[in-house]
Design an enzyme around this catalytic site. Structure first.
Site, PDB file in Angstrom:
ATOM      1  N   GLN A 230       1.147  -1.458   0.142  1.00  0.00           N
ATOM      2  CA  GLN A 230      -0.145   0.175  -0.397  1.00  0.00           C
ATOM      3  C   GLN A 230       1.495   1.372   0.135  1.00  0.00           C
ATOM      4  O   GLN A 230       0.337   2.438  -0.106  1.00  0.00           O
ATOM      5  CB  GLN A 230      -1.151   0.154   1.341  1.00  0.00           C
ATOM      6  CG  GLN A 230      -1.828  -1.522   1.306  1.00  0.00           C
ATOM      7  CD  GLN A 230      -2.765  -1.476   2.465  1.00  0.00           C
ATOM      8  OE1 GLN A 230      -4.329  -0.290   2.702  1.00  0.00           O
ATOM      9  NE2 GLN A 230      -2.559  -1.845   3.474  1.00  0.00           N
ATOM     10  N   ASN A 231       2.367   0.949   0.305  1.00  0.00           N
ATOM     11  CA  ASN A 231       2.892   2.082  -0.140  1.00  0.00           C
ATOM     12  C   ASN A 231       3.364   2.303  -1.122  1.00  0.00           C
ATOM     13  O   ASN A 231       3.417   1.768  -2.351  1.00  0.00           O
ATOM     14  CB  ASN A 231       4.520   2.165   0.769  1.00  0.00           C
ATOM     15  CG  ASN A 231       3.857   1.087   2.280  1.00  0.00           C
ATOM     16  OD1 ASN A 231       3.161   1.686   3.234  1.00  0.00           O
ATOM     17  ND2 ASN A 231       4.798   0.830   3.017  1.00  0.00           N
ATOM     18  N   VAL A 232       3.919   4.373  -1.431  1.00  0.00           N
ATOM     19  CA  VAL A 232       4.088   4.833  -2.344  1.00  0.00           C
ATOM     20  C   VAL A 232       5.548   5.298  -2.654  1.00  0.00           C
ATOM     21  O   VAL A 232       5.923   6.388  -2.983  1.00  0.00           O
ATOM     22  CB  VAL A 232       3.125   5.961  -2.712  1.00  0.00           C
ATOM     23  CG1 VAL A 232       1.840   5.682  -2.712  1.00  0.00           C
ATOM     24  CG2 VAL A 232       3.019   7.263  -1.612  1.00  0.00           C
ATOM     25  N   ASP A 233       6.191   4.842  -1.434  1.00  0.00           N
ATOM     26  CA  ASP A 233       7.588   5.067  -1.692  1.00  0.00           C
ATOM     27  C   ASP A 233       8.848   4.066  -2.233  1.00  0.00           C
ATOM     28  O   ASP A 233       9.702   4.879  -2.595  1.00  0.00           O
ATOM     29  CB  ASP A 233       8.264   5.090  -0.222  1.00  0.00           C
ATOM     30  CG  ASP A 233       7.889   4.404   0.484  1.00  0.00           C
ATOM     31  OD1 ASP A 233       7.910   2.645  -0.030  1.00  0.00           O
ATOM     32  OD2 ASP A 233       7.134   3.897   1.729  1.00  0.00           O
TER      33      ASP A 233
ATOM     34  N   HIS B 279      -1.313   1.530  -4.486  1.00  0.00           N
ATOM     35  CA  HIS B 279      -1.685   2.630  -4.568  1.00  0.00           C
ATOM     36  C   HIS B 279      -0.845   3.741  -5.171  1.00  0.00           C
ATOM     37  O   HIS B 279      -1.010   5.262  -5.591  1.00  0.00           O
ATOM     38  CB  HIS B 279      -1.898   3.304  -3.886  1.00  0.00           C
ATOM     39  CG  HIS B 279      -2.786   2.241  -2.440  1.00  0.00           C
ATOM     40  ND1 HIS B 279      -2.470   3.168  -0.603  1.00  0.00           N
ATOM     41  CD2 HIS B 279      -4.196   2.054  -2.503  1.00  0.00           C
ATOM     42  CE1 HIS B 279      -3.661   1.942  -0.202  1.00  0.00           C
ATOM     43  NE2 HIS B 279      -4.408   1.787  -1.852  1.00  0.00           N
TER      44      HIS B 279
ATOM     45  N   CYS C 273       0.563  12.858 -16.962  1.00  0.00           N
ATOM     46  CA  CYS C 273      -0.420  13.959 -16.845  1.00  0.00           C
ATOM     47  C   CYS C 273      -1.642  13.364 -17.062  1.00  0.00           C
ATOM     48  O   CYS C 273      -1.767  12.370 -17.625  1.00  0.00           O
ATOM     49  CB  CYS C 273       0.446  13.864 -17.926  1.00  0.00           C
ATOM     50  SG  CYS C 273      -0.580  15.402 -19.328  1.00  0.00           S
TER      51      CYS C 273
ATOM     52  N   CYS D  53      -2.769  13.626 -21.357  1.00  0.00           N
ATOM     53  CA  CYS D  53      -2.761  13.020 -22.573  1.00  0.00           C
ATOM     54  C   CYS D  53      -1.774  11.307 -22.214  1.00  0.00           C
ATOM     55  O   CYS D  53      -1.799  11.115 -22.497  1.00  0.00           O
ATOM     56  CB  CYS D  53      -0.784  14.019 -22.971  1.00  0.00           C
ATOM     57  SG  CYS D  53       0.082  14.487 -22.093  1.00  0.00           S
TER      58      CYS D  53
ATOM     59  N   CYS E  99       2.672  20.115 -18.089  1.00  0.00           N
ATOM     60  CA  CYS E  99       3.084  18.602 -19.017  1.00  0.00           C
ATOM     61  C   CYS E  99       3.948  19.101 -19.738  1.00  0.00           C
ATOM     62  O   CYS E  99       3.235  20.399 -20.412  1.00  0.00           O
ATOM     63  CB  CYS E  99       1.967  17.461 -19.166  1.00  0.00           C
ATOM     64  SG  CYS E  99       2.855  16.700 -20.442  1.00  0.00           S
TER      65      CYS E  99
ATOM     66  N   GLY F  31       3.194  -3.954   8.858  1.00  0.00           N
ATOM     67  CA  GLY F  31       2.706  -2.685   8.898  1.00  0.00           C
ATOM     68  C   GLY F  31       1.679  -2.053   9.013  1.00  0.00           C
ATOM     69  O   GLY F  31       1.090  -0.691   8.446  1.00  0.00           O
TER      70      GLY F  31
END
Length: 294
Positions: free
Chosen positions: A119-122, A137, A145, A148, A196, A236
């Site tokens: 679930q982490n975006v790091d 996620h 963008c 486009c 963009c 976690g």
């Protein structure tokens, strides 16, 4: 610690937040069956210096994350987001995988873990070598963008934002869980947002905001991984949001063993056969040691 027969035939300690050596031994026995899928959350990354919203480091934190509707509906909201994100980006870019990420990768390499859903975006699972981890996620290291749909690197955007806002960053600003930082409104008002470079459209981090749906193919892929697993191990995550909890529910319906390692209660505790309230890094490193994984 009292034991009970878990679905799937595994004797594990009873529910209730085990914190002793016997709890880690039970988790090692579960993983020794192989075929486990790991579902990780923000608690795995706190030891890398990235705060969480709801875990042990996030309980006193106030504020709510920006929603998709706010971001897409307001140029002012986008300015606020990118100003704060630009300030916090060096901490995210400089974060390194901790012992927990490395232990998960070692267990994957040994075959005890077959897949990772995060679930982490790091991007720290990828940095630890788990290239095929499914980023439920999305990831902060990419930008998309909304016009486009071109994707580009966040590092590239950072250079453009630095050029537009020289001297803007404030060292020491408090880092927030999603990689942004706390800033006063006065500072945010003067921030210049980059468009963009291809079409001039609105740029958004390639992450799923609150109020935005996870792409269906990504969800289906995660369901496939859970359906093919022999167990599900949550690391976690408070499982507060449905996007992660649904996989625990699916595993429980299929009577797969579910283990949760998290500091503090989770929304999935009643579905877990094994519940450990322990720090992630040392715990997973010890489990790997118990399994003889170098």
């Amino acid at each position: 610690m009292e034991a009970f027969e878990h679905p799937g035939g595994l004797d594990v300690p009873a529910r209730g937040g085990g914190a002793g050596p016997e709890a880690l031994e039970a988790l090692a026995r579960l993983l020794d069956r192989r075929g486990a899928v790991v579902l990780s959350g923000a608690g795995l990354s706190t030891e890398s210096g990235i705060p969480d919203y709801r875990g042990a480091t996030g309980r006193s934190r106030t504020g709510t994350p920006m929603t998709y509707q706010e971001f897409t509906g307001s140029a002012e909201a986008r300015r606020r987001y990118w100003a704060r994100s630009h300030t916090g980006w060096p901490a995210i870019a400089g974060a390194r995988p901790n012992t927990g990420h490395h232990a998960v990768e070692r267990l994957r390499g040994s075959g005890h873990v077959t897949a990772v859903i995060t679930q982490n975006v790091d991007g720290l699972h990828h940095a630890a070598g788990t290239r095929e981890a499914v980023e439920l996620h999305g990831g902060l290291r990419r930008v998309v963008c909304l016009g486009c749909r071109r994707t580009s690197s966040r590092a590239e955007l950072d250079l453009r934002l630095e050029e537009l806002n020289r001297g803007f960053r404030r060292p020491g600003a408090e880092l927030r869980p999603d990689g942004d930082a706390l800033l006063s409104g006065r500072l945010v008002d003067g921030f210049r947002v980059a468009a963009c470079s291809d079409c001039g459209g609105v740029l958004k981090p390639d992450v799923v905001f609150f109020g935005e749906n996870v792409p269906v193919p990504r969800v289906e892929r995660c369901y496939e991984l859970v359906d093919g697993a022999r167990s599900l191990v949550v690391l976690g995550s408070s499982l507060t949001v449905l996007s992660g909890l649904r996989f625990v529910r699916r595993a429980a319906r299929a009577r797969l063993p579910v283990a949760i390692v998290n500091q503090g209660p989770t929304r999935g505790d009643e579905l877990a056969g094994l519940r450990l309230d322990l720090p992630l890094g040392p715990s997973m490193a010890e489990v790997a040691r118990l399994l003889g994984v170098p």
